[in-house]
Write a protein that holds these residues in place. Structure first.
Motif, mmCIF file in Angstrom:
data_model
loop_
_atom_site.group_PDB
_atom_site.id
_atom_site.type_symbol
_atom_site.label_atom_id
_atom_site.label_comp_id
_atom_site.label_asym_id
_atom_site.label_seq_id
_atom_site.Cartn_x
_atom_site.Cartn_y
_atom_site.Cartn_z
ATOM 1 N N LYS A 239 0.826 -1.207 0.000
ATOM 2 C CA LYS A 239 0.000 0.000 0.000
ATOM 3 C C LYS A 239 0.862 1.260 0.000
ATOM 4 O O LYS A 239 0.483 2.285 -0.578
ATOM 5 N N MET A 240 2.018 1.190 0.648
ATOM 6 C CA MET A 240 2.904 2.352 0.730
ATOM 7 C C MET A 240 3.737 2.527 -0.536
ATOM 8 O O MET A 240 4.332 3.581 -0.762
ATOM 9 N N GLY A 241 3.824 1.480 -1.340
ATOM 10 C CA GLY A 241 4.601 1.565 -2.566
ATOM 11 C C GLY A 241 6.088 1.438 -2.372
ATOM 12 O O GLY A 241 6.870 2.001 -3.147
ATOM 13 N N ILE A 242 6.504 0.704 -1.326
ATOM 14 C CA ILE A 242 7.932 0.505 -1.096
ATOM 15 C C ILE A 242 8.246 -0.981 -1.052
ATOM 16 O O ILE A 242 7.370 -1.824 -0.844
ATOM 17 N N ALA A 243 9.514 -1.308 -1.254
ATOM 18 C CA ALA A 243 9.940 -2.705 -1.290
ATOM 19 C C ALA A 243 9.766 -3.351 0.081
ATOM 20 O O ALA A 243 9.965 -2.718 1.123
ATOM 21 N N ASN A 244 9.409 -4.620 0.072
ATOM 22 C CA ASN A 244 9.205 -5.367 1.304
ATOM 23 C C ASN A 244 10.548 -5.932 1.779
ATOM 24 O O ASN A 244 11.060 -6.900 1.225
ATOM 25 N N VAL A 245 11.120 -5.328 2.833
ATOM 26 C CA VAL A 245 12.422 -5.766 3.327
ATOM 27 C C VAL A 245 12.350 -7.118 4.030
ATOM 28 O O VAL A 245 13.380 -7.712 4.352
ATOM 29 N N PHE A 246 11.130 -7.611 4.270
ATOM 30 C CA PHE A 246 10.945 -8.937 4.860
ATOM 31 C C PHE A 246 10.520 -9.961 3.814
ATOM 32 O O PHE A 246 10.172 -11.098 4.150
ATOM 33 N N GLY A 247 10.536 -9.574 2.532
ATOM 34 C CA GLY A 247 9.995 -10.442 1.503
ATOM 35 C C GLY A 247 10.872 -11.618 1.125
ATOM 36 O O GLY A 247 10.370 -12.666 0.695
ATOM 37 N N ASP A 248 12.181 -11.493 1.283
ATOM 38 C CA ASP A 248 13.095 -12.558 0.882
ATOM 39 C C ASP A 248 12.950 -13.773 1.810
ATOM 40 O O ASP A 248 12.900 -13.635 3.030
ATOM 41 N N ARG A 249 12.906 -14.953 1.246
ATOM 42 C CA ARG A 249 12.741 -16.167 2.046
ATOM 43 C C ARG A 249 13.870 -16.338 3.050
ATOM 44 O O ARG A 249 13.655 -16.770 4.182
ATOM 45 N N GLN A 250 15.082 -15.987 2.675
ATOM 46 C CA GLN A 250 16.213 -16.138 3.588
ATOM 47 C C GLN A 250 16.075 -15.223 4.801
ATOM 48 O O GLN A 250 16.412 -15.602 5.929
ATOM 49 N N VAL A 251 15.570 -14.015 4.576
ATOM 50 C CA VAL A 251 15.355 -13.083 5.688
ATOM 51 C C VAL A 251 14.281 -13.641 6.623
ATOM 52 O O VAL A 251 14.414 -13.584 7.853
ATOM 53 N N ARG A 252 13.237 -14.201 6.070
ATOM 54 C CA ARG A 252 12.171 -14.786 6.890
ATOM 55 C C ARG A 252 12.696 -15.970 7.693
ATOM 56 O O ARG A 252 12.363 -16.132 8.879
ATOM 57 N N ASP A 253 13.513 -16.797 7.058
ATOM 58 C CA ASP A 253 14.102 -17.934 7.777
ATOM 59 C C ASP A 253 14.986 -17.459 8.920
ATOM 60 O O ASP A 253 15.013 -18.063 9.997
ATOM 61 N N PHE A 254 15.711 -16.380 8.664
ATOM 62 C CA PHE A 254 16.573 -15.817 9.710
ATOM 63 C C PHE A 254 15.768 -15.442 10.943
ATOM 64 O O PHE A 254 16.112 -15.818 12.074
ATOM 65 N N PHE A 255 14.692 -14.694 10.766
ATOM 66 C CA PHE A 255 13.906 -14.250 11.912
ATOM 67 C C PHE A 255 13.230 -15.422 12.622
ATOM 68 O O PHE A 255 13.130 -15.433 13.865
ATOM 69 N N ARG A 256 12.792 -16.417 11.874
ATOM 70 C CA ARG A 256 12.189 -17.595 12.519
ATOM 71 C C ARG A 256 13.193 -18.271 13.452
ATOM 72 O O ARG A 256 12.873 -18.603 14.597
ATOM 73 N N THR A 257 14.397 -18.473 12.959
ATOM 74 C CA THR A 257 15.409 -19.148 13.770
ATOM 75 C C THR A 257 15.864 -18.269 14.924
ATOM 76 O O THR A 257 16.085 -18.752 16.041
ATOM 77 N N LEU A 258 16.008 -16.958 14.676
ATOM 78 C CA LEU A 258 16.451 -16.038 15.716
ATOM 79 C C LEU A 258 15.507 -16.072 16.913
ATOM 80 O O LEU A 258 15.946 -16.216 18.068
ATOM 81 N N PHE A 259 14.216 -15.943 16.665
ATOM 82 C CA PHE A 259 13.254 -15.909 17.764
ATOM 83 C C PHE A 259 13.053 -17.283 18.389
ATOM 84 O O PHE A 259 12.830 -17.395 19.596
ATOM 85 N N ALA A 260 13.138 -18.334 17.578
ATOM 86 C CA ALA A 260 12.994 -19.688 18.118
ATOM 87 C C ALA A 260 14.183 -20.041 19.010
ATOM 88 O O ALA A 260 14.019 -20.604 20.105
ATOM 89 N N ASP A 261 15.396 -19.722 18.572
ATOM 90 C CA ASP A 261 16.585 -20.015 19.376
ATOM 91 C C ASP A 261 16.562 -19.271 20.707
ATOM 92 O O ASP A 261 17.053 -19.774 21.720
ATOM 93 N N ALA A 262 15.991 -18.066 20.708
ATOM 94 C CA ALA A 262 15.946 -17.274 21.938
ATOM 95 C C ALA A 262 15.114 -17.949 23.026
ATOM 96 O O ALA A 262 15.316 -17.684 24.216
ATOM 97 N N LEU A 263 14.215 -18.840 22.639
ATOM 98 C CA LEU A 263 13.364 -19.529 23.618
ATOM 99 C C LEU A 263 14.174 -20.429 24.545
ATOM 100 O O LEU A 263 13.723 -20.755 25.643
#
Length: 409
Positions: A239-263
């Motif tokens: 809607k804002m017309g800007i690139a999605n900095v979370f769109g790359d699959r590798q970036v998404r995998d990074f955040f999943r592992t980061l938050f999961a490991d913190a548990l």
């Protein structure tokens, strides 16, 4: 401010067997080394007792390198063989240039390189420049070291990179002082209006169904909250017309592992919270712990039938209240000046940036980047120009490729 060596959960210099007394420059001789990705093992070991910002933690750096396959270089500044400062950088292409930056790129905010606090008073510009020279010798393909969004200090400890020539980041970071607790905060920040709105939101949620604030405690909950956040962010960026900095699959995998490991940590360094109304997540935030500071790294709300109730504001109210209850001294909204942050914030944090060219090409790129930062600061610090820029960007949606993503996420 609290003593940084006492405030970093699990990262205390007291973990070392050596004395915690500050080290003086005349007590030893500075040397520098640099390694490729193999140096990450040294970085992990150093971080066990170092001072660092969340995006320079061993977990962040390791998970980013693993998820993205980043080309890493680890530079170490030592004094008589004892590590004092480590830079874990990823090397990325930028057109015809090679740039070394903090792991995570735009996702890495409020940066403070991993350091032994005992050496920090002695680290000067000459020592850091010697570190950069070693990087240049080890990796002659790197044109520029770009260290962006640097904290001026971390819990009162000055950032050693401030000894170098730098310039202000174009985006402010906003935070709120939690001193005195939640009631004291509300007394300074339109408390009556906030409490009234919170009660009104509660009634609206109850009219739809049950609601609850969630903290992710399992891998399944991490996946659920991140899935919702990523979907919310995709819609919002479109809607804002800007690139999605979370769109790359590798970036998404990074955040999943980061938050999961913190548990697995006694006090998780990364936390996910969400507001569930009638079985659907309406708002999600991702935070990091940094001593007595709780940092909101990202947030999003669902564009649905309850968006008019401002579920994000509701979640922030509860998040900030809990931060007060847990003894945090600052709730940091991170990079980006937005109206919803201004509703709470009474602190402005001016990050700074350091560009260190290693080649003639790097000098040209550094000049261009400085000019770009000045232009961005002008646009964002002029309300009329910034409003017009956002309006034009939204109108361009669907007519051209998305613009470059915002620094704040």
């Amino acid at each position: 401010m609290v003593d940084a060596t006492a405030s970093f959960d699990g990262n205390r210099v007291a973990a070392n067997e050596t004395s915690a007394r500050p080290m003086r420059a005349d007590q030893g001789r500075w040397t520098a080394t640099a390694k490729d990705g193999a140096g990450l093992a040294d970085y992990v070991q150093f971080c066990a007792s170092a001072l660092f910002a969340p995006a320079q933690s061993a977990s962040w750096v390791n998970n980013w390198a693993t998820a993205t396959g980043a080309d890493m270089v680890v530079a170490t500044l030592t004094c008589d063989g004892r590590p004092a400062l480590l830079l874990a950088l990823e090397v990325v292409g930028r057109g015809p240039f090679k740039v070394a930056r903090f792991a995570g790129g735009r996702h890495a905010n409020g940066n403070f390189a991993a350091a032994d606090p005992r050496f920090l008073p002695a680290i000067d510009g000459r020592a850091i420049r010697s570190l950069f020279k070693v990087v240049a010798r080890t990796r002659p393909d790197i044109d520029l070291i770009s260290l962006e969004r640097l904290l001026p200090d971390l819990d009162g400890v000055a950032n050693p990179l401030a000894a170098l020539s730098g310039f202000p980041s174009p985006n402010l970071a906003l935070a709120v002082d939690l001193g005195g607790g939640f009631d004291a905060l509300l007394s300074r920040a339109s408390g009556k209006r906030k409490r009234k709105k919170h009660r009104s939101q509660t009634r609206k949620f109850e009219a739809v169904g049950t609601f609850r604030r969630i903290e992710a405690h399992t891998r399944e909950e991490v996946d659920r909250l991140l899935d919702a956040f990523l979907e919310m962010k995709e819609v919002r960026f479109a809607k804002m017309g800007i690139a999605n900095v979370f769109g790359d699959r590798q970036v998404r995998d990074f955040f999943r592992t980061l938050f999961a490991d913190a548990l697995t940590e006694e006090k998780p360094s990364f936390l996910l919270h969400g507001l569930d109304v009638a079985g659907k997540l309406r708002a999600v935030t991702g935070c990091s712990r940094s001593g007595k500071r709780l940092i909101c790294e990202f947030g999003a709300i669902a564009e649905d039938d309850l968006a008019f109730t401002s579920p994000g504001d509701f979640l922030f109210f509860d998040n900030i209240q809990e931060a007060c209850d847990l003894g945090f001294k600052v709730y940091d909204f991170s990079v980006g000046d937005e109206p919803y942050k201004r509703l709470w914030c009474d602190l402005e944090i001016q990050h700074f940036e350091v560009l260190a060219p290693l080649t003639l090409k790097g000098r040209a790129l550094a000049t261009t980047m400085r000019q770009g930062a000045r232009a961005k600061a002008f646009i964002k610090n002029n309300p009329t120009v910034w409003k017009l820029t956002k309006m034009l960007r939204r109108k361009a949606v669907g007519q051209a490729a998305p613009a470059a993503a915002e620094d704040d996420s």
